[in-house]
Enzyme design. Structure first.
Site, PDB file in Angstrom:
ATOM      1  N   ARG A 165       0.833  -1.228   0.000  1.00  0.00           N
ATOM      2  CA  ARG A 165       0.000   0.000   0.000  1.00  0.00           C
ATOM      3  C   ARG A 165       0.857   1.264   0.000  1.00  0.00           C
ATOM      4  O   ARG A 165       0.524   2.258   0.641  1.00  0.00           O
ATOM      5  CB  ARG A 165      -0.942   0.049   1.210  1.00  0.00           C
ATOM      6  CG  ARG A 165      -1.970  -1.015   1.260  1.00  0.00           C
ATOM      7  CD  ARG A 165      -2.916  -0.981   0.059  1.00  0.00           C
ATOM      8  NE  ARG A 165      -3.824  -2.094   0.172  1.00  0.00           N
ATOM      9  CZ  ARG A 165      -3.514  -3.328  -0.241  1.00  0.00           C
ATOM     10  NH1 ARG A 165      -2.376  -3.575  -0.851  1.00  0.00           N
ATOM     11  NH2 ARG A 165      -4.374  -4.307  -0.082  1.00  0.00           N
ATOM     12  N   SER A 239     -11.302  -0.091   3.400  1.00  0.00           N
ATOM     13  CA  SER A 239     -10.485  -0.307   4.604  1.00  0.00           C
ATOM     14  C   SER A 239      -9.959   1.040   5.088  1.00  0.00           C
ATOM     15  O   SER A 239      -9.293   1.741   4.330  1.00  0.00           O
ATOM     16  CB  SER A 239      -9.280  -1.198   4.282  1.00  0.00           C
ATOM     17  OG  SER A 239      -9.727  -2.407   3.727  1.00  0.00           O
ATOM     18  N   GLU A 335      -5.095   4.028   6.048  1.00  0.00           N
ATOM     19  CA  GLU A 335      -4.804   3.792   4.631  1.00  0.00           C
ATOM     20  C   GLU A 335      -5.425   4.941   3.832  1.00  0.00           C
ATOM     21  O   GLU A 335      -4.919   5.346   2.793  1.00  0.00           O
ATOM     22  CB  GLU A 335      -5.429   2.451   4.219  1.00  0.00           C
ATOM     23  CG  GLU A 335      -5.206   2.120   2.763  1.00  0.00           C
ATOM     24  CD  GLU A 335      -5.863   0.798   2.354  1.00  0.00           C
ATOM     25  OE1 GLU A 335      -5.656  -0.219   3.030  1.00  0.00           O
ATOM     26  OE2 GLU A 335      -6.583   0.814   1.345  1.00  0.00           O
TER      27      GLU A 335
END
Ligand SMILES: Cc1cc2nc3c(=O)[nH]c(=O)nc-3n(C[C@H](O)[C@H](O)[C@H](O)COP(=O)(O)OP(=O)(O)OC[C@H]3O[C@@H](n4cnc5c(N)ncnc54)[C@H](O)[C@@H]3O)c2cc1C
Length: 340
Positions: A165, A239, A335
């Site tokens: 990520r 998320s 995130e």
């Protein structure tokens, strides 16, 4: 250049929260981008590039500068070379339409990343990933506009520095580049990757031990539809936190208190399921506080149930972080890009 003023950012983000952008402009081409950046510089105001708004949360005060909505389009399939076809897509292309097109043409490489919301241009930024695949696995190069020189610069896969990520574009030095086009190297003679637990279970249940490329796309869409909220119905950015990466020593300590903790190998370390922590340690799955809640099928997904403000969402996220930290010593890192 068509400039709008005082535009609601809640209407341009899947969280459906946050204030207004002072200025808002759509970029259809690299020249549009140059004009827009030059305007922001002349006015001495900050700018922010927005794709589909599915991984960003603007604060309630909005954005005091110019929000640039990326809409550079165009998809081109090159000639096959050494078994790999270079497929180039404009940053403003809709990610899942693009993925669907590659699968329909029989190209392997993006099928596990089906149905992720957002644009092509954002895919390299956080190296989107799902079901055992990451965009960086098949990205060959990324074209960008350097916002200081207004020149086009091409980044090779290595220069993108993809990791979990993360990429060069998320680093402070990467912030001056706007992604305009992404080239993927796809193969028409590949094989499917169904090693990820949910995908494997899906095919085992159907007694299908040799799924075709399009079956994998269908499976991923079916699994995601079951597990994740529909962004057309509820506000969310998917998320909210990354899965924390900890040492083998730390996981052994955690297992003493939580023997069932879900984790995966990650190089020399391990990656813990943030969803598991929030569900089993925090008790957040399905929990709601006012207008904000944790999704009933996945605690990691914060949902704006009905007209929540960005402050309410952030307060909920901070509460999650605090409880997980108090109970495990682990810090959950967002995130989602928070712009306050
Ligand atoms: C229901 C749901 C499920 C999701 N599932 C997943 C998943 O499985 N895996 C996953 O990785 N993500 C997932 N996400 C997060 C999100 O879909 C991805 O991060 C996606 O790539 C964001 O694309 P976007 O165009 O909406 O980016 P935005 O939200 O508009 O922007 C995200 C960031 O990228 C920057 N950016 C956008 N475009 C450009 C550009 N052209 N150049 C430079 N910077 C740019 C923005 O400035 C911002 O910092 C999910 C989100 C939702 C709502």
């Amino acid at each position: 250049m068509h400039l709008e003023e005082n535009i609601s950012l809640a209407h341009h983000t899947t969280f459906r929260a946050g204030g207004r952008a002072r200025f808002f402009a759509v970029a259809e081409s690299e020249d549009d981008l140059r004009d827009i950046i030059s305007y922001a510089r002349k006015k001495n105001i900050p700018f922010f590039v927005l794709g589909g708004g599915s991984n960003v949360l603007f604060g309630d005060r909005g954005f005091p500068g110019l929000v640039i909505k990326m809409n550079i389009r165009g998809i081109a399939y090159g000639k096959e070379k050494g078994g790999i076809t270079a497929v180039s897509a404009g940053a403003g292309e809709h990610w899942d339409n693009f993925v669907g097109g590659t699968v329909a043409r029989g190209f392997y490489g993006l099928e596990n990343l089906s149905f992720i919301p957002g644009s092509v241009g954002a895919a390299p930024v956080q190296n989107i990933g799902a079901y055992g695949a990451e965009a960086g696995d098949v990205i060959v190069e990324v074209s960008t506009l350097n916002t200081e020189t207004l020149e086009i610069e091409i980044f090779s896969k290595e220069a993108c520095m993809f990791s979990y990520r993360d990429s060069f574009f998320k680093s402070p030095a990467g912030g001056k580049y706007i992604i305009t086009r992404v080239v993927f190297g796809l193969s028409s003679k590949g094989s499917v990757n169904i090693s990820y637990r949910d995908v494997k279970d899906y095919f085992e249940e159907r007694r299908n031990d040799s799924p075709a490329l399009s079956d994998v796309r269908d499976a991923v869409i079916a699994i995601r539809t079951r597990k994740l909220p529909d962004v057309r119905e509820v506000g969310t950015a998917g998320s909210f936190f990354k899965n924390p990466v900890v040492s083998v020593y730390d996981i052994e300590k955690l297992k003493e208190k939580h023997p069932d903790v879900k984790f995966f190998p990650h190089g020399d370390a391990v990656k813990i399921s943030a969803g598991w922590l929030l569900d089993h340690v925090g008790g957040f799955r399905g929990y709601r506080e006012g207008n904000v809640g944790a999704y009933k099928n996945q605690a990691l997904v914060i949902v704006n149930e009905s007209g929540a403000s960005a402050s309410e969402i952030l307060a909920f996220a901070e509460r999650m972080q605090k409880i997980i930290y108090e109970k495990t010593g682990i810090t959950l890192e967002p995130e989602v890009k928070i712009v306050e």
